[in-house]
Motif scaffolding. Sequence first.
Motif, mmCIF file in Angstrom:
data_model
loop_
_atom_site.group_PDB
_atom_site.id
_atom_site.type_symbol
_atom_site.label_atom_id
_atom_site.label_comp_id
_atom_site.label_asym_id
_atom_site.label_seq_id
_atom_site.Cartn_x
_atom_site.Cartn_y
_atom_site.Cartn_z
ATOM 1 N N LEU A 230 12.378 24.930 6.620
ATOM 2 C CA LEU A 230 10.683 25.317 6.462
ATOM 3 C C LEU A 230 10.193 24.081 5.381
ATOM 4 N N ALA A 231 9.141 23.536 5.971
ATOM 5 C CA ALA A 231 8.433 22.412 5.070
ATOM 6 C C ALA A 231 7.119 22.999 4.703
ATOM 7 N N GLN A 232 6.572 23.005 3.550
ATOM 8 C CA GLN A 232 5.620 23.118 3.129
ATOM 9 C C GLN A 232 4.538 22.101 3.357
ATOM 10 N N THR A 233 3.494 22.180 3.892
ATOM 11 C CA THR A 233 2.416 21.164 4.237
ATOM 12 C C THR A 233 1.228 20.934 3.222
ATOM 13 N N ASP A 234 1.297 21.556 1.955
ATOM 14 C CA ASP A 234 0.178 21.346 1.028
ATOM 15 C C ASP A 234 0.367 20.058 0.227
ATOM 16 N N GLU A 235 1.700 19.510 0.219
ATOM 17 C CA GLU A 235 1.934 18.403 -0.552
ATOM 18 C C GLU A 235 2.948 17.360 0.392
ATOM 19 N N LYS A 236 2.631 16.266 0.538
ATOM 20 C CA LYS A 236 3.101 15.164 1.629
ATOM 21 C C LYS A 236 3.478 13.837 0.856
ATOM 22 N N GLU A 237 4.592 13.318 1.035
ATOM 23 C CA GLU A 237 5.021 12.002 0.544
ATOM 24 C C GLU A 237 5.763 11.046 1.471
ATOM 25 N N VAL A 238 5.683 9.934 0.935
ATOM 26 C CA VAL A 238 6.499 8.927 1.863
ATOM 27 C C VAL A 238 7.795 8.380 1.445
ATOM 28 N N VAL A 239 8.837 8.569 2.172
ATOM 29 C CA VAL A 239 10.467 8.274 1.680
ATOM 30 C C VAL A 239 10.633 6.833 2.169
ATOM 31 N N ILE A 240 10.987 5.986 1.239
ATOM 32 C CA ILE A 240 11.424 4.467 1.604
ATOM 33 C C ILE A 240 12.357 4.274 0.845
ATOM 34 N N SER A 241 13.078 2.999 1.413
ATOM 35 C CA SER A 241 14.077 2.593 0.906
ATOM 36 C C SER A 241 13.866 1.213 0.117
ATOM 37 N N VAL A 242 14.508 0.910 -1.385
ATOM 38 C CA VAL A 242 14.030 -0.119 -2.030
ATOM 39 C C VAL A 242 15.226 -1.031 -2.403
ATOM 40 N N PRO A 243 15.370 -2.250 -2.296
ATOM 41 C CA PRO A 243 16.493 -3.006 -2.924
ATOM 42 C C PRO A 243 16.411 -2.983 -4.253
ATOM 43 N N GLU A 244 17.631 -3.320 -4.848
ATOM 44 C CA GLU A 244 17.868 -3.054 -6.276
ATOM 45 C C GLU A 244 16.975 -4.198 -6.907
ATOM 46 N N ASN A 245 16.808 -5.192 -6.457
ATOM 47 C CA ASN A 245 16.049 -6.376 -7.154
ATOM 48 C C ASN A 245 14.421 -6.037 -7.227
ATOM 49 N N ARG A 246 14.052 -5.018 -6.385
ATOM 50 C CA ARG A 246 12.703 -4.629 -6.440
ATOM 51 C C ARG A 246 12.231 -3.316 -7.096
ATOM 52 N N LEU A 247 13.288 -2.766 -7.874
ATOM 53 C CA LEU A 247 12.972 -1.577 -8.473
ATOM 54 C C LEU A 247 12.139 -1.641 -9.611
ATOM 55 N N GLN A 248 12.208 -2.726 -10.428
ATOM 56 C CA GLN A 248 11.507 -2.991 -11.586
ATOM 57 C C GLN A 248 9.811 -3.360 -11.155
ATOM 58 N N ASP A 249 9.744 -3.850 -10.020
ATOM 59 C CA ASP A 249 8.503 -4.012 -9.692
ATOM 60 C C ASP A 249 7.719 -2.831 -9.120
ATOM 61 N N LEU A 250 8.790 -1.965 -8.385
ATOM 62 C CA LEU A 250 8.048 -0.639 -8.073
ATOM 63 C C LEU A 250 7.561 0.329 -9.248
ATOM 64 N N ARG A 251 8.255 0.138 -10.292
ATOM 65 C CA ARG A 251 8.131 1.039 -11.471
ATOM 66 C C ARG A 251 7.072 0.625 -12.188
ATOM 67 N N THR A 252 6.771 -0.665 -12.085
ATOM 68 C CA THR A 252 5.595 -1.267 -13.060
ATOM 69 C C THR A 252 4.450 -1.602 -12.210
ATOM 70 N N ALA A 253 4.081 -1.110 -10.900
ATOM 71 C CA ALA A 253 3.242 -1.535 -10.034
ATOM 72 C C ALA A 253 2.282 -1.270 -10.485
ATOM 73 N N THR A 254 1.103 -2.056 -10.215
ATOM 74 C CA THR A 254 -0.298 -1.931 -10.755
ATOM 75 C C THR A 254 -1.107 -1.146 -9.769
ATOM 76 N N SER A 255 -0.713 -1.124 -8.472
ATOM 77 C CA SER A 255 -1.417 -0.270 -7.382
ATOM 78 C C SER A 255 -0.437 -0.008 -6.117
ATOM 79 N N ILE A 256 -0.073 1.125 -5.747
ATOM 80 C CA ILE A 256 0.391 1.707 -4.650
ATOM 81 C C ILE A 256 -0.477 2.181 -3.628
#
Length: 392
Positions: A230-256
Motif C-alpha cells: 500500500l502506497a500513500q499518495t499524499d507525498e511523491k518523489e522521483v527515484v534516480i541512480s547517480v554515479p559517484e562522481n556526480r554525488l557532490q554536484d547533486l548535494r550542492t545543486a543550485t536548483s533541482i
Amino acid sequence: MNHKVLMFSGYARFGNSFICSRTFCTQATHLSQDWHAKLIAMAALSAIFLTACSESKTADPPPRPVRVVEAQYRQTATTARYSGEIRARHESPLAFQVGGKLVKRLVDVGATVERGQLLATLDQADVRLDEAGAEAQLAAAQAELDQARKDLGHLANLQEKDLASPAALERRRDQVRSAEARVAALHASLGSYARKSAYAELRADRAGVITAVDAEPGQIIAAGQAIVRLAQTDEKEVVISVPENRLQDLRTATSIKVNLWAQPEHFYQGRLREVSPGVDEVLRTYTAKVSLADADASVSLGMTATVHVQKDEARPAVSLPLTALTQDNEKTAVWVFDPVTKTVNPRAVTVAGYDNENAKLNEGVNEGETIVTAGVHKLVAGQKVRLLGVSP
C-alpha cells in the motif's frame, strides 16, 4: 632574305618576334631559307615552355569568408539530467498477524482504498474452534470458582461454631484465590482468540493505492507474510541512480527541477531528500530520492520523469560553438580575428566544460574579442579573412 637573330635573357629575337628558348644563340646573318624554317619550328616547340619561362606575377588569393562571434563572459551553470520513476514516499507491505489459508483477496494492483477498508480474509474455522474451546474452559473455571466460594462460606459458618479449624478455613480461601486466577487467565486467553478472529481480516491502515499483490486466494499464508503493498499518495518523489562522481554536484545543486515524459513542458520543484549510503553492486551507482513539493493530480505513480540538476560554475565563462575549437601544437585553441590587420591567429584556451552544442572557456580569450566559429580547419596563421555579412 637577311634576318638577324639575337639571344638575350633567354629570349631569341627573330625579325620582329621574340622566341623563348634556353638554347644558346649567337648573332646570325644572311640565313638561308632552310634555316629560316628550322627557326620557325623551334619557335613552335618553345611555345610549350612559354609559361615556365615567363615571369608573370601570381595574384594574391581573396580573403577567406568566416563566421565569427564576440566573446562575452557570463555566469554559467552545468546541468545534469537523470531519468527516474515516480514513487510514493511512504509505501509499506500489509500482512496478517496470524497464519492460515487465504480465502479472499478483494483488491488488485492500482486499486484506491480508504482507511479501514477490507482487503483480504483468512479461513477462520480453526480460530473459531480455538475460541469456542477457550469459552468452554472459561465456563468450567467459572463454575469451579463459584463452588469454591460456596465451600468457603460454608466452612466459615462452621468455624464460627468451632466446628472447623482455622487452618482448614485458610486452605479453602487459597482454593478460591486459585480458582479466581484461573478464571482471569482464561478470560485473557479468550480475548486473545477473539483478537485472532479479527486478525483473520486484513484492513487498510491508511488511505492509498495498491502497488503490488503478493498472494492469491487458496494460498497458505504464514504470519507476517506480505499480501499487498500500500502506497500513500499524499507525498511523491522521483527515484534516480547517480554515479559517484556526480554525488557532490547533486548535494550542492543550485536548483533541482523535475518534468514528466508525459508533460515535458511543465516543471516541478524538486528537493533532494535522501541518498543511499550503499552502491548498487551491478550498476555501481547510488540511489537518490528527490521529493516533489508541488506535485499535482497529473503526477501518477510509476510515471517516468527527468530530474534536472543545475549547479552554478565558480567562475564566469565564454560559451562558444563546438565548431570554434581546433588543435594547435596538441593544445585546444581558437582562431582570434584582428580587426586592424583583418587577419586571424590561433590561441590556446582552457575548456571548462561542454554541453550538447557549446564549449565553455574560462581562460585564453578576452572580453569582446572576435572568435571564428566556422572554417577553422582551413585557416593558417596570419591569413586575411572576410567576415560574413560585412563588406570586404
